[in-house]
Motif scaffolding. Structure first.
Motif, mmCIF file in Angstrom:
data_model
loop_
_atom_site.group_PDB
_atom_site.id
_atom_site.type_symbol
_atom_site.label_atom_id
_atom_site.label_comp_id
_atom_site.label_asym_id
_atom_site.label_seq_id
_atom_site.Cartn_x
_atom_site.Cartn_y
_atom_site.Cartn_z
ATOM 1 N N ALA A 126 0.836 -1.202 0.000
ATOM 2 C CA ALA A 126 0.000 0.000 0.000
ATOM 3 C C ALA A 126 0.873 1.255 0.000
ATOM 4 O O ALA A 126 0.585 2.235 -0.712
ATOM 5 C CB ALA A 126 -0.932 -0.006 1.206
ATOM 6 N N TYR A 127 1.931 1.250 0.792
ATOM 7 C CA TYR A 127 2.848 2.392 0.810
ATOM 8 C C TYR A 127 3.501 2.574 -0.556
ATOM 9 O O TYR A 127 3.645 3.707 -1.042
ATOM 10 C CB TYR A 127 3.915 2.192 1.889
ATOM 11 N N ASP A 128 3.890 1.466 -1.187
ATOM 12 C CA ASP A 128 4.500 1.526 -2.514
ATOM 13 C C ASP A 128 3.553 2.191 -3.511
ATOM 14 O O ASP A 128 3.953 3.068 -4.287
ATOM 15 C CB ASP A 128 4.852 0.110 -2.978
ATOM 16 N N ARG A 129 2.275 1.791 -3.508
ATOM 17 C CA ARG A 129 1.290 2.372 -4.432
ATOM 18 C C ARG A 129 1.033 3.841 -4.097
ATOM 19 O O ARG A 129 0.846 4.665 -4.989
ATOM 20 C CB ARG A 129 -0.009 1.586 -4.377
ATOM 21 N N LEU A 130 1.012 4.173 -2.810
ATOM 22 C CA LEU A 130 0.774 5.553 -2.383
ATOM 23 C C LEU A 130 1.857 6.482 -2.930
ATOM 24 O O LEU A 130 1.562 7.528 -3.522
ATOM 25 C CB LEU A 130 0.732 5.627 -0.857
ATOM 26 N N VAL A 131 3.101 6.090 -2.757
ATOM 27 C CA VAL A 131 4.207 6.926 -3.224
ATOM 28 C C VAL A 131 4.246 6.966 -4.752
ATOM 29 O O VAL A 131 4.468 8.022 -5.358
ATOM 30 C CB VAL A 131 5.549 6.413 -2.661
ATOM 31 N N ALA A 132 4.010 5.822 -5.400
ATOM 32 C CA ALA A 132 4.076 5.756 -6.862
ATOM 33 C C ALA A 132 3.041 6.654 -7.519
ATOM 34 O O ALA A 132 3.296 7.236 -8.580
ATOM 35 C CB ALA A 132 3.885 4.314 -7.326
ATOM 36 N N ILE A 133 1.856 6.781 -6.904
ATOM 37 C CA ILE A 133 0.778 7.571 -7.510
ATOM 38 C C ILE A 133 0.823 9.030 -7.069
ATOM 39 O O ILE A 133 0.646 9.945 -7.886
ATOM 40 C CB ILE A 133 -0.590 6.946 -7.154
ATOM 41 N N ILE A 134 1.075 9.274 -5.801
ATOM 42 C CA ILE A 134 1.039 10.654 -5.283
ATOM 43 C C ILE A 134 2.353 11.387 -5.530
ATOM 44 O O ILE A 134 2.362 12.587 -5.817
ATOM 45 C CB ILE A 134 0.708 10.646 -3.776
ATOM 46 N N PHE A 135 3.481 10.689 -5.434
ATOM 47 C CA PHE A 135 4.795 11.316 -5.622
ATOM 48 C C PHE A 135 5.599 10.573 -6.693
ATOM 49 O O PHE A 135 6.680 10.031 -6.407
ATOM 50 C CB PHE A 135 5.579 11.324 -4.308
ATOM 51 N N ILE A 228 -5.232 8.635 -1.875
ATOM 52 C CA ILE A 228 -5.004 8.496 -3.317
ATOM 53 C C ILE A 228 -6.224 8.983 -4.097
ATOM 54 O O ILE A 228 -6.115 9.757 -5.050
ATOM 55 C CB ILE A 228 -4.676 7.031 -3.678
ATOM 56 N N GLY A 229 -7.414 8.536 -3.683
ATOM 57 C CA GLY A 229 -8.637 8.934 -4.370
ATOM 58 C C GLY A 229 -8.880 10.429 -4.286
ATOM 59 O O GLY A 229 -9.253 11.067 -5.292
ATOM 60 N N PHE A 230 -8.661 11.003 -3.109
ATOM 61 C CA PHE A 230 -8.867 12.448 -2.922
ATOM 62 C C PHE A 230 -7.898 13.252 -3.779
ATOM 63 O O PHE A 230 -8.290 14.225 -4.438
ATOM 64 C CB PHE A 230 -8.694 12.805 -1.445
ATOM 65 N N THR A 231 -6.630 12.838 -3.801
ATOM 66 C CA THR A 231 -5.627 13.566 -4.583
ATOM 67 C C THR A 231 -5.907 13.474 -6.073
ATOM 68 O O THR A 231 -5.810 14.470 -6.800
ATOM 69 C CB THR A 231 -4.220 13.012 -4.273
ATOM 70 N N GLY A 241 -7.026 9.107 -13.704
ATOM 71 C CA GLY A 241 -7.419 8.467 -12.450
ATOM 72 C C GLY A 241 -7.664 6.986 -12.621
ATOM 73 O O GLY A 241 -7.217 6.172 -11.800
ATOM 74 N N ILE A 242 -8.362 6.624 -13.717
ATOM 75 C CA ILE A 242 -8.628 5.206 -13.981
ATOM 76 C C ILE A 242 -7.326 4.457 -14.230
ATOM 77 O O ILE A 242 -7.127 3.340 -13.734
ATOM 78 C CB ILE A 242 -9.579 5.062 -15.186
ATOM 79 N N LYS A 243 -6.427 5.074 -14.981
ATOM 80 C CA LYS A 243 -5.138 4.434 -15.254
ATOM 81 C C LYS A 243 -4.338 4.213 -13.971
ATOM 82 O O LYS A 243 -3.708 3.166 -13.778
ATOM 83 C CB LYS A 243 -4.340 5.299 -16.230
ATOM 84 N N ALA A 244 -4.373 5.203 -13.071
ATOM 85 C CA ALA A 244 -3.645 5.078 -11.801
ATOM 86 C C ALA A 244 -4.249 3.988 -10.927
ATOM 87 O O ALA A 244 -3.520 3.190 -10.319
ATOM 88 C CB ALA A 244 -3.659 6.417 -11.071
ATOM 89 N N ILE A 245 -5.587 3.944 -10.866
ATOM 90 C CA ILE A 245 -6.250 2.941 -10.033
ATOM 91 C C ILE A 245 -5.992 1.538 -10.560
ATOM 92 O O ILE A 245 -5.898 0.575 -9.782
ATOM 93 C CB ILE A 245 -7.760 3.231 -9.951
ATOM 94 N N LYS A 246 -5.864 1.403 -11.904
ATOM 95 C CA LYS A 246 -5.609 0.074 -12.473
ATOM 96 C C LYS A 246 -4.304 -0.510 -11.957
ATOM 97 O O LYS A 246 -4.167 -1.734 -11.869
ATOM 98 C CB LYS A 246 -5.581 0.165 -14.000
ATOM 99 N N THR A 247 -3.342 0.351 -11.638
ATOM 100 C CA THR A 247 -2.080 -0.156 -11.096
ATOM 101 C C THR A 247 -2.243 -0.699 -9.680
ATOM 102 O O THR A 247 -1.329 -1.352 -9.159
ATOM 103 C CB THR A 247 -1.011 0.952 -11.087
ATOM 104 N N CYS A 248 -3.388 -0.433 -9.075
ATOM 105 C CA CYS A 248 -3.637 -0.869 -7.694
ATOM 106 C C CYS A 248 -4.563 -2.087 -7.615
ATOM 107 O O CYS A 248 -4.834 -2.564 -6.512
ATOM 108 C CB CYS A 248 -4.262 0.264 -6.878
ATOM 109 N N THR A 249 -5.065 -2.557 -8.761
ATOM 110 C CA THR A 249 -6.094 -3.599 -8.718
ATOM 111 C C THR A 249 -5.597 -4.884 -8.066
ATOM 112 O O THR A 249 -6.324 -5.522 -7.305
ATOM 113 C CB THR A 249 -6.614 -3.898 -10.133
ATOM 114 N N ALA A 250 -4.346 -5.270 -8.371
ATOM 115 C CA ALA A 250 -3.814 -6.495 -7.777
ATOM 116 C C ALA A 250 -3.747 -6.367 -6.256
ATOM 117 O O ALA A 250 -4.177 -7.268 -5.519
ATOM 118 C CB ALA A 250 -2.435 -6.809 -8.346
#
Length: 320
Positions: A126-135, A228-231, A241-250
């Motif tokens: 979760a931390y990995d996805r947070l940093v990858a999408i937000i920063f 992530i959703g708010f940002t 947004g859809i493209k970013a969320i797809k990286t989190c589906t797994a």
């Protein structure tokens, strides 16, 4: 554990049974079919997690911090399934319900170690996805191999220390009446409730344990995805947004199959039949390790491409 107990006083005598009796699945109808399913799930889990570890090891493109954590998740799933399932099958299918006292505590230690690490692995991802999408521009600086290895090592150290204390508290309990554990393995809660002396320290440790391995990781994961959703709603287009969320589906799939069954069991514990609770918890122990590698192979583009590349290279090698 002797050193642990010596700190409590030299004149304290604890009544420790020669063995415990694990009886959680014995009264369930048609249980042999469940064992067959249990064994099938175990085989799929072993093959799947071994395959994921091999793919990450063989493909140098997957030597990234994220896949270091995925490798650790696969290792924990493999280790946890191998610690739990063969012993459960031996206990119930081959009628060996008696398990020596020390072996039971060892069984508890390894099973809970893997259960905890599954939860903390999801936190790391979760931390990995947070940093990858937000920063995204700072991802290479914030999430490095050294950082991820340090985080994994810290989680392992925390889990081992907590479980040594938890098991140490069990060794100061006396069992002068029943030694029958109504569960499918050496369950911490079921064991300390059998004690005939004060089990308050173990009860408190169980509550803290539940907060540490379940509620805190779940809250962190939920807050990270809310952030992530708010940002994304503020700075990204719908397509981005859809493209970013797809990286989190797994990762989101892993979170759902791990936390939802546990959340339902803890919420409805007093309303469901004990047999249903035991079956649900046992499935929660073995289904996520089976599904995790399948989800990552099917939903992660890098691994799918790696699998295709490895299959292609193996096919070409036959003609050399």
């Amino acid at each position: 554990m002797d050193l642990f107990n010596s700190a409590l006083g030299r004149n304290i005598t604890f009544i420790r049974p020669a063995y415990f009796i694990i009886s959680g699945l014995t009264g369930i109808p048609n249980i042999n079919y469940y064992y067959m399913f249990f064994f099938f799930v175990y085989i799929v889990s072993v093959l799947g997690n071994t395959a994921v570890m091999a793919i990450i090891y063989l493909d140098h493109k997957l030597r990234t911090p994220k896949y270091v954590e995925v490798f650790n998740l696969a290792f924990v799933d493999l280790f946890g399934s191998s610690a739990l399932v063969p012993k459960v099958i031996d206990i119930f299918l081959f009628n060996h319900p008696n398990i020596p006292y020390r072996d039971c505590l060892t069984f508890l230690f390894f099973c809970y170690t893997c259960l905890c690490m599954q939860s903390f692995n999801l936190v790391a991802l979760a931390y990995d996805r947070l940093v990858a999408i937000i920063f995204p521009l700072h991802y290479g600086v914030k999430v490095t191999h050294r950082f991820m290895l340090s985080l994994i090592a810290a989680f392992w150290a925390l889990v081992i220390i907590v479980l040594i204390i938890t098991v140490g508290l069990i060794t100061r309990l006396s069992f002068c009446e029943s030694v029958v554990i109504n569960s499918y393995f050496c369950d911490h809660g079921q064991i300390y409730r059998l004690a005939c002396n004060d089990n308050t320290p173990s009860f408190v440790a169980g509550l803290l344990f539940l907060v540490l391995i379940f509620w805190l990781p779940l809250v962190f994961i939920l807050l990270s995805y809310l952030y992530i959703g708010f940002t994304l709603s503020k700075v990204a287009t719908v397509q981005e947004g859809i493209k970013a969320i797809k990286t989190c589906t797994a990762h989101l799939s892993l979170v759902v199959i791990y936390f939802i069954p546990l959340l339902m069991t803890f919420t409805l514990m007093e309303k469901i039949h004990p047999n249903a609770r035991i079956i649900n918890l046992s499935l929660t122990s073995v289904i996520p390790p089976m599904l995790n590698p399948i989800i990552y192979v099917l939903q992660t583009q890098e691994i799918k491409e790696s699998v295709k590349s490895l299959i292609k290279s193996l096919g070409n090698s036959k003609y050399i």
